[in-house]
Write a protein that holds these residues in place. Structure first.
Motif: not given
Ligand SMILES: *Cc1c(COP(=O)(O)O)cnc(C)c1O
Length: 404
Positions: A339-340, A343-344, A346, A349-350
Motif C-alpha cells: 500500500k505504501c 507513495s515513495k 517519484n 504514478h499511483h
C-alpha cells in the motif's frame, strides 16, 4: 533491394504509412473529422438505400480500408476511425474492427460467436464481468481454462479465451497449445493480447482465430483514450463482416476524436513498445538478481514476468522473439508495504491502467479484489530505466527505514 523492402515494409514503416492509400488530401498531419452524418451522392441515379447495400462492396474490402465516400452515419463508419482501422489491420496482419473500449470489443466478440461453453482462466477481471452479463442473457456455461478436467465440456462453436501475457502478473502462456486444444474440440481460440502488442506477439502465427486488444493501453499509449480492437484471422471474411454488421446495432463504436488520437498514437507504436519492453525486462532482471543474491531490500517478497519463465523458454522465445510485455508484478512482504510503496516513488504514478508512456504502479487491490493484498502491478513507461531503477531503490530504502 529497394523495391523488395518497399513491398514488404517493416512494422515501424507501416505504422507511419499503411494509411497513405486513403489519404486523399494534401495534409501531412491527419485532419480531425467530427461529423456524425455524411452527404449522400448528388446523382439521384446512384442513390442506394441502406437496406440494399452489401457492406463488403459498399465499404470496400476487409482490411479496414473504407472508401472515403462510403461514410453514411458514424455508428457505421467514420473517417478518423476508419483510418485507425486501416493502420491496425496492417500492424496486426488481419482485418480489424474498433470499439469504444476493450470490454465493448470482448462483448461484441461473444455476441457474434454466441458460444454455449466458454473456457476462460484467471486474468483481467473486467472480461469476467462481461462474460457474466453474457451468461445472464444466454445461460452459457463458464469453465476454468486452467483445469484440464473441464475441457470435455467444449464442443463445436464454443470459445476458448486465452489472455497472454496475463493481467496482472505478466506471465505468458503457450498460444499454440491452447489453439490445438480448442480446434480439436471444434471450438475457436480467442486471444486477449493486450499485454503484448506488435511487435511482441502475433497470436495468429500460433493458431488464434480472433485477437482482441484493449487499445486503451499500448495502441493509445498516452493514457488519453479508450479503445477496443478485434482482429479477425485472414480468410474469415464472413466473421469480419458479421461483426461489422452487428457493431452497427450494438452501437459500441469509438468516438471520432479517439479515432484521431489512435492514428497519432500508432505512429510511434514500435518505438514505445520496444523501449517499454526493454525497460521492464531490465528492471525485472535487476530485482530478480538481487533477490537471488539474498538482497530483498528488506521489503520485497517476489516478482513475476515472462522473462523469468526459464522452464518455458523453448516455446516462449519463439512466441515472443522481440521481447516480453512491459508489465510485471511485484509482491511485497506485507500488505501495508504494498500500500505504501507507490507513495515513495517519484517516477511512477499511483494509478490503474497501463501501456502509457509514463510509468504507473498500482496497489492492485484498488481495482481487483481477486488478487493478493501484497501485489503491486507495474506498467513500465519510456523513461530512462536507470532513473526508474534508482526510484525503486530509494523507495524500497525509505520503506525499510520506516519499518525499523
Ligand atoms: C484493460 C484491459 C481490458 C479492458 O479494456 P478497456 O479498454 O479498459 O475496456 C481487457 N483486457 C485486458 C488484458 C486489459 O488489460
Amino acid at each position: 533491394m529497394a523495391s523488395s523492402s518497399r513491398n514488404t515494409p517493416s512494422l515501424a514503416t507501416r505504422s507511419v504509412h499503411a494509411d497513405d492509400p486513403i489519404n486523399h488530401i494534401t495534409d501531412v498531419a491527419p485532419p480531425i473529422h467530427v461529423s456524425s452524418t455524411f452527404r449522400y451522392t448528388e446523382d439521384p441515379s446512384k442513390l442506394q438505400p441502406e437496406s440494399e447495400i452489401d457492406p463488403a462492396t459498399h465499404f470496400a474490402a476487409p482490411g479496414g480500408a473504407i472508401k472515403p465516400d462510403a461514410h453514411i452515419y458514424s455508428r457505421l463508419t467514420a473517417p478518423n476511425t476508419s483510418r485507425l482501422e486501416t493502420l491496425l489491420s496492417s500492424l496486426l496482419g488481419a482485418p480489424c474492427l474498433t470499439y469504444g473500449s476493450g470490454l465493448a470489443a470482448f462483448h461484441a466478440l461473444l455476441t457474434w460467436l454466441n458460444p454455449k461453453v466458454v473456457a476462460i482462466g484467471a486474468g483481467y477481471h473486467g472480461c469476467h464481468g462481461v462474460l457474466k452479463i453474457y451468461q445472464k442473457l444466454t445461460k452459457c456455461k463458464i469453465v476454468d481454462l486452467f483445469d484440464e478436467s473441464t475441457w470435455g465440456e467444449l464442443g463445436e462453436g464454443d470459445v476458448v479465451h486465452l489472455e497472454t501475457p496475463l493481467n496482472p502478473t505478466g506471465k505468458a502462456f503457450n498460444v499454440q497449445y491452447f489453439a490445438d486444444m480448442a480446434h480439436k474440440r471444434g471450438a475457436v481460440l480467442t486471444v486477449d493480447a493486450t499485454f503484448a502488442p506488435p511487435p511482441l506477439l502475433d497470436p495468429f502465427k500460433f493458431g488464434a482465430d480472433f485477437v482482441m486488444h484493449s487499445g486503451t493501453k499500448y495502441f493509445g499509449g498516452h493514457s488519453d483514450m479508450l479503445c477496443g480492437v478485434i482482429a479477425v484471422k485472414p480468410g474469415k471474411e464472413k466473421d469480419y463482416w458479421g461483426m461489422f454488421n452487428e457493431r452497427v446495432f450494438l452501437g459500441s463504436v469509438m468516438g471520432s476524436l479517439e479515432g484521431w488520437l489512435g492514428v497519432r498514437s500508432l505512429r510511434t507504436l514500435e518505438l514505445r513498445v520496444m523501449r517499454q519492453s526493454e525497460n521492464a525486462t531490465k528492471l525485472v532482471q535487476w530485482i530478480s538478481e538481487s533477490l537471488e543474491k539474498g538482497e530483498d531490500f528488506g521489503v520485497v517478497q517476489k516478482l513475476e514476468h515472462a522473462s523469468l519463465q526459464k522452464e518455458d523458454m523453448g516455446w516462449l522465445k519463439e512466441q515472443m522473439p522481440n521481447g516480453y510485455g512491459p508489465v510485471f508484478s511485484l509482491w511485497m512482504k506485507t500488505e501495508e508495504l504494498a500500500k505504501c510503496l507507490p507513495s515513495k516513488l517519484n517516477f511512477f504514478h499511483h494509478a490503474t491502467s497501463l501501456g502509457g508512456v509514463e510509468s504507473l504502479i498500482e496497489w492492485r487491490r484498488m481495482s481487483d479484489d481477486t488478487v493478493e493484498g501484497t501485489l503491486l502491478r507495474v506498467s513500465v513507461g519510456i523513461e530512462s530505466w536507470e532513473d526508474l531503477k534508482t526510484d525503486f531503490l530509494e523507495g524500497f530504502k525509505a520503506l525499510a527505514a520506516e519499518k525499523k
